[in-house]
Design a protein around this motif. Sequence first.
Motif, mmCIF file in Angstrom:
data_model
loop_
_atom_site.group_PDB
_atom_site.id
_atom_site.type_symbol
_atom_site.label_atom_id
_atom_site.label_comp_id
_atom_site.label_asym_id
_atom_site.label_seq_id
_atom_site.Cartn_x
_atom_site.Cartn_y
_atom_site.Cartn_z
ATOM 1 N N ARG A 53 11.153 5.902 -4.490
ATOM 2 C CA ARG A 53 9.740 5.762 -4.134
ATOM 3 C C ARG A 53 9.383 6.740 -3.018
ATOM 4 N NH1 ARG A 53 6.587 1.491 -5.154
ATOM 5 N NH2 ARG A 53 5.711 1.671 -3.066
ATOM 6 N N THR B 136 9.310 10.326 -4.311
ATOM 7 C CA THR B 136 8.110 10.569 -5.140
ATOM 8 C C THR B 136 6.880 10.727 -4.264
ATOM 9 O OG1 THR B 136 9.087 9.292 -6.926
ATOM 10 C CG2 THR B 136 6.717 9.608 -7.001
ATOM 11 N N SER B 137 6.781 9.876 -3.249
ATOM 12 C CA SER B 137 5.605 9.911 -2.383
ATOM 13 C C SER B 137 5.537 11.182 -1.555
ATOM 14 C CB SER B 137 5.623 8.677 -1.467
ATOM 15 O OG SER B 137 4.543 8.715 -0.574
ATOM 16 N N GLU B 138 6.725 11.652 -1.066
ATOM 17 C CA GLU B 138 6.716 12.784 -0.147
ATOM 18 C C GLU B 138 6.799 14.150 -0.869
ATOM 19 O OE1 GLU B 138 9.849 12.118 2.575
ATOM 20 O OE2 GLU B 138 8.800 10.530 3.700
ATOM 21 N N ARG C 144 4.523 13.849 -5.380
ATOM 22 C CA ARG C 144 3.073 13.681 -5.365
ATOM 23 C C ARG C 144 2.372 14.924 -4.809
ATOM 24 N NH1 ARG C 144 -0.386 9.599 -5.956
ATOM 25 N NH2 ARG C 144 -2.379 9.709 -4.878
ATOM 26 N N SER D 30 3.418 10.665 -10.595
ATOM 27 C CA SER D 30 3.068 10.842 -9.187
ATOM 28 C C SER D 30 3.038 9.510 -8.425
ATOM 29 C CB SER D 30 1.699 11.522 -9.081
ATOM 30 O OG SER D 30 0.687 10.696 -9.638
ATOM 31 N N PRO E 173 4.849 6.282 -6.946
ATOM 32 C CA PRO E 173 6.206 5.839 -6.562
ATOM 33 C C PRO E 173 6.664 4.624 -7.362
ATOM 34 C CG PRO E 173 4.930 6.363 -4.607
ATOM 35 C CD PRO E 173 3.980 6.436 -5.746
ATOM 36 N N ASP F 118 1.820 5.385 4.034
ATOM 37 C CA ASP F 118 1.363 6.766 3.840
ATOM 38 C C ASP F 118 -0.116 6.732 3.466
ATOM 39 O OD1 ASP F 118 1.002 9.419 3.373
ATOM 40 O OD2 ASP F 118 2.661 9.612 1.935
ATOM 41 N N SER G 77 -1.743 8.871 2.016
ATOM 42 C CA SER G 77 -2.009 9.458 0.694
ATOM 43 C C SER G 77 -2.095 8.387 -0.381
ATOM 44 C CB SER G 77 -0.916 10.478 0.346
ATOM 45 O OG SER G 77 0.352 9.842 0.279
ATOM 46 N N CYS G 78 -1.477 7.196 -0.092
ATOM 47 C CA CYS G 78 -1.536 6.099 -1.074
ATOM 48 C C CYS G 78 -2.965 5.614 -1.261
ATOM 49 C CB CYS G 78 -0.651 4.938 -0.627
ATOM 50 S SG CYS G 78 1.103 5.348 -0.600
#
Length: 619
Positions: A58, A61-63, A66, A83, A85, A164, A166-167
Amino acid sequence: MRQIRKSLESQFTVLLVLIFFVVLLLVNLGSSYLLSQQVQTEITQRATMLMDTLSSVRLYTSENIRSLLTKDLETSEIFIRESVPSFSANQVFEKFKDLPQYTDFLYKEAATNPTIIKDRANTFESELLQAFRQYPKQNQEVSGFIEQDSKTLFYISRPLKVNDISCLQCHGRPESAPASLIRDYGRENGFNWQLGEIVAAQTVYVPAGQIYMVRRERVKLLICISVGATLLSILLIKYLFKVRVTQPLKRLTYLARSIIENTSFEQISRLMEATDLKPLARRQDEPGYLFLVFKRMIHELQSRAQQLQTSRKNAEAQTKVKEKLLRENLHLYEEAQATLEQLKSAHMQLIQQEKMATVGNLLSGVAHEINNPLGFLSGNLEELETSLSEIREYYTLQQNNSPQARIEDYAEEIDLDYLLQDLPNMIRSMQLGCERIQKLTSSLRNFSRLDQQSKEWFNLHEGLDSTLLILKHRLKANSKRPAIKVIFHYSDVEKISCFPSQLNQVFMNILANAIDALEEASQNQTWQMLEDEPNYIWITTEQEDEIVMIKIRDNGPGMSEETLARIFDYLFTTKPVGKGTEMGLAIAYKIITETHQGHLTVWSEPGNGTEFTIQLPKV
């Protein structure tokens, strides 16, 4: 000879089998518990490792993933799930499930507001989320067992927090979300998340059956090893027991049986040499020590047999001496029996003497008490006869029509008015005298009842009153002293089951002794001294539960410790020779303690008087 039905070897074998089953049971219980804990620990470690791996996926994927797909997300007509997580973690988990050790594992990121409906939290998961949100610092990871769909599952769960920003591009407001996301999943679910909010519970489930299955396999293996080791140990122990214990004992048993069947000690010695027991004699353990004791016992038996033979010869000589002594003792016994009969006869004479002394006191008091009213009645009868004769003569003159002057002269001569007035008084006084004699004879009958064969219910107060009435002449004043005063403290006591005549005899002895003591003390005092400090006898009755107490106390001279110690002994008295029987209190003690199962005690101090206490059971 008694046969051996259960050999020591068979009993030992049974004991080993029992020990085997007990050990097997304990091993099964202990290993089941320990292995259960071990398997649960292993499963927990495996689930934790899996969860750590999925969390890393996760984060990666997030850092990384994505950021590479950001432009594509904005322009693509189809939403790129790689994209997300959560999607990446689920895909990696599916790969893990292809491995045998993870086949039965389940993974879920349960949320109350998920983008995908299948990720919506059930009741249990909602409670987990609530706990994570309520205590965020305490609940970083939880595990345990739950029941779902009739299945027992082991779970381990961690909170998922929006860390984050960005979520929030996809899960903030619907207006800022990619158009492809809105087109594929709609605007209703998965939005309005906040930065730092715990939005899901990352949970791994493992069926409990897998834990139990692993545990059963390991327990079976451990039991098989335990059974094999235990059986091998039993066989080895049984073999050693047979060689080291059973066989030597059989040899000793054979030797003992041979000793029983042969009475000659020479034959026994030869049997001991012939039996193969030399190896046993060299051993330093219990069977070796048993053989040494057995051998010492044989020698001891030989020695004692010789002593017994010598003792038998001595016993024969002593028997002749004992027979002579027996004949002499028999003669002495016959003489003792004759002496005992004489003592019994003397004892009965003493008892009869005491009874006669009591009867003497009784008759003396009765005669004195009856003489007074009898003398009074005799004088009144003579006067009554004279008065009646004069009245009869007066009425004769009237019936014969004698001159009135003569009749009046005769009436004046005999004082007719006084006679007619005094006659009723004279008759009433005679009635009182008769009642006094009747009361005295009633008391005499109550006191001197014939010896009963069985107990009867008796009023103690009536017995005491009857005894005092008989002794009344001794209580009255005489030329040497004033009257002895009797103070009564009667309580409400119940009747008791007893022999009344015997108790009356006890009362008579104690009261007579009290009067004797007071008369003895009065000899050295003047009349005035006795009036200032009168002689008293106190009689008290009490009842405590089923025990009735009678206390008789006087203020006489008291007794010394030496006299008090022997007061109930036979043939002991402090009275002059010829006065008393020396048996009164001894017989009273026997009547109270033996015949009535009571207690008779005495307290006395020189100068402070004496008190006798009688305790009697009601029944």
